[in-house]
Design a protein around this motif. Structure first.
Motif: not given
Length: 156
Positions: A65-76, A127-137
């Motif tokens: 599943p995608v991550i439905p929240h920001t994870i910026r500055d999360y320590q992993v 897992h990747v964060p869900q974003t408003d990014a447009q597809p690259l291809v």
């Protein structure tokens, strides 16, 4: 000695040729448009935070599943995993977050362990964060249910 002089002269000639524009034509546009191999261009802006916090429908079985929240500055890292503050067995109920899957507690021999195993500890490897990014291809990807329905209808 002559061979050494020849190789030295050839190397200097090649370096002079490489510095000229002959070896630095515009690179083919890939996912990051424009520029040449030796040219530093500014990175594109980082995509925005999630559009809306909600669970996304998965396109195939076992899709992470995608991550439905920001994870910026999360320590992993090997010392700490911020994701487990909410998604561990102990914290998930109180945090209102889904607990990590039981598969994350299985080692490579499918033995269930008490803690998240090292192979599943670094969340963003799957897992990747869900974003408003447009597809690259462009993509003609179809979800597995759509493929099955088309196959049952006889479409190919």
């Amino acid at each position: 000695m002559r061979t050494l002089v020849f190789f030295l002269a050839a190397s200097l000639a090649f370096l002079a040729y490489a510095e000229s524009d002959h070896l630095s034509p515009s690179s083919p546009d890939g996912l990051r448009k424009g520029g040449t191999l030796g040219q530093d261009l500014p990175a594109p802006p980082i995509a925005g935070d999630p559009r809306e916090v909600k669970r996304e429908v998965r396109n195939y079985p076992e899709q992470p599943p995608v991550i439905p929240h920001t994870i910026r500055d999360y320590q992993v890292d090997k010392n700490f995993n911020r994701c487990l503050d909410c998604h561990s067995r102990e914290a998930a109920v109180q945090a209102g977050a889904p607990m990590v899957s039981v598969t994350h507690f299985m080692d490579r021999h499918f033995q269930v362990r008490a803690e998240v195993t090292p192979g599943r500890y670094f969340c963003t490897q799957c897992h990747v964060p869900q974003t408003d990014a447009q597809p690259l291809v462009e993509s003609d990807f179809k979800a597995v249910d759509e493929v099955i329905r088309a196959s049952n209808r006889g479409d190919r």
